[in-house]
Motif scaffolding. Sequence first.
Motif, PDB file in Angstrom:
ATOM      1  N   ALA A   1       0.945  -1.160  -0.181  1.00 30.50           N
ATOM      2  CA  ALA A   1       0.061  -0.086  -0.011  1.00 30.50           C
ATOM      3  C   ALA A   1       0.715   1.226  -0.044  1.00 30.50           C
ATOM      4  N   ALA A   2       1.859   1.312   0.801  1.00 29.52           N
ATOM      5  CA  ALA A   2       2.911   2.411   1.082  1.00 29.52           C
ATOM      6  C   ALA A   2       3.545   2.723  -0.500  1.00 29.52           C
ATOM      7  N   SER A   3       3.553   1.871  -1.423  1.00 30.99           N
ATOM      8  CA  SER A   3       4.062   2.176  -2.729  1.00 30.99           C
ATOM      9  C   SER A   3       3.248   2.862  -3.604  1.00 30.99           C
ATOM     10  N   LEU A   4       1.741   3.182  -3.155  1.00 32.32           N
ATOM     11  CA  LEU A   4       0.816   3.695  -4.026  1.00 32.32           C
ATOM     12  C   LEU A   4       0.307   5.037  -3.577  1.00 32.32           C
ATOM     13  N   VAL A   5       1.197   5.613  -2.784  1.00 28.05           N
ATOM     14  CA  VAL A   5       1.056   7.115  -2.391  1.00 28.05           C
ATOM     15  C   VAL A   5       1.032   7.955  -3.535  1.00 28.05           C
ATOM     16  N   GLY A   6       0.110   8.715  -3.665  1.00 33.54           N
ATOM     17  CA  GLY A   6       0.143   9.562  -5.051  1.00 33.54           C
ATOM     18  C   GLY A   6      -0.834   9.216  -6.188  1.00 33.54           C
ATOM     19  N   GLN A   7      -1.351   7.752  -5.833  1.00 30.98           N
ATOM     20  CA  GLN A   7      -2.243   7.259  -6.968  1.00 30.98           C
ATOM     21  C   GLN A   7      -3.620   7.377  -6.788  1.00 30.98           C
ATOM     22  N   GLN A   8      -4.581   7.346  -7.695  1.00 34.57           N
ATOM     23  CA  GLN A   8      -5.970   7.629  -7.340  1.00 34.57           C
ATOM     24  C   GLN A   8      -6.309   6.077  -7.458  1.00 34.57           C
ATOM     25  N   LEU A   9      -6.613   5.764  -6.277  1.00 35.30           N
ATOM     26  CA  LEU A   9      -7.392   4.201  -6.103  1.00 35.30           C
ATOM     27  C   LEU A   9      -8.824   4.029  -6.036  1.00 35.30           C
ATOM     28  N   THR A  10      -9.239   3.180  -6.970  1.00 35.97           N
ATOM     29  CA  THR A  10     -10.622   2.867  -6.853  1.00 35.97           C
ATOM     30  C   THR A  10     -11.317   1.500  -6.620  1.00 35.97           C
ATOM     31  N   THR A  11     -11.886   1.177  -5.782  1.00 42.18           N
ATOM     32  CA  THR A  11     -12.503   0.079  -5.499  1.00 42.18           C
ATOM     33  C   THR A  11     -13.760  -0.500  -6.061  1.00 42.18           C
ATOM     34  N   LEU A  12     -14.213  -1.356  -5.836  1.00 45.02           N
ATOM     35  CA  LEU A  12     -15.690  -1.671  -6.406  1.00 45.02           C
ATOM     36  C   LEU A  12     -16.756  -0.836  -5.686  1.00 45.02           C
ATOM     37  N   GLU A  13     -16.270  -0.141  -4.486  1.00 43.91           N
ATOM     38  CA  GLU A  13     -17.371   0.535  -3.692  1.00 43.91           C
ATOM     39  C   GLU A  13     -17.241   1.867  -4.441  1.00 43.91           C
TER      40      GLU A  13
END
Length: 156
Positions: free
Chosen positions: A63-75
Amino acid sequence: MAFTLSVNGDNHLIDAEEDTPLLYVLRDELGLNGAKYGCGVGQCGTCTVLSNGAPLRSCIVPAASLVGQQLTTLEGLVRRPEGTLSRLQRAFLTEQAGQCAYCIPGMIMTAEALLREKATPSEAEVRTALDANLCRCGSHNRIVRAVMRAAAEKPE
């Protein structure tokens, strides 16, 4: 280690070990249970989320490698503020694409990435896009029909 993740349009301050997989942060820290734990090695696809619109196996990425990314989940596909389902979610229900439904979150997220990239894919392109997502129930044909149904709807 503290870091901030952007998930479904909201920023979240996370306190987790540097190597904690995104899937664990989503489920255990943020209470977002759409992504499922399947194989744990990134091969089945049930943990798929989107990172800047591209499919990502959340069980193998820290998770720490995804700082600055826009994450989208099913919700995150549910439309705010009305809370209505996305065209893909509605199409999966209409086509009764989920038999046991364990793979469905990953299938929907992978299909969402495809439809963002190509609004009207061919059936062959849908099958190719979903090829790396496993469904042990044999619902592949209904899943493909659901994606084709969603693609035929006007984009939201």
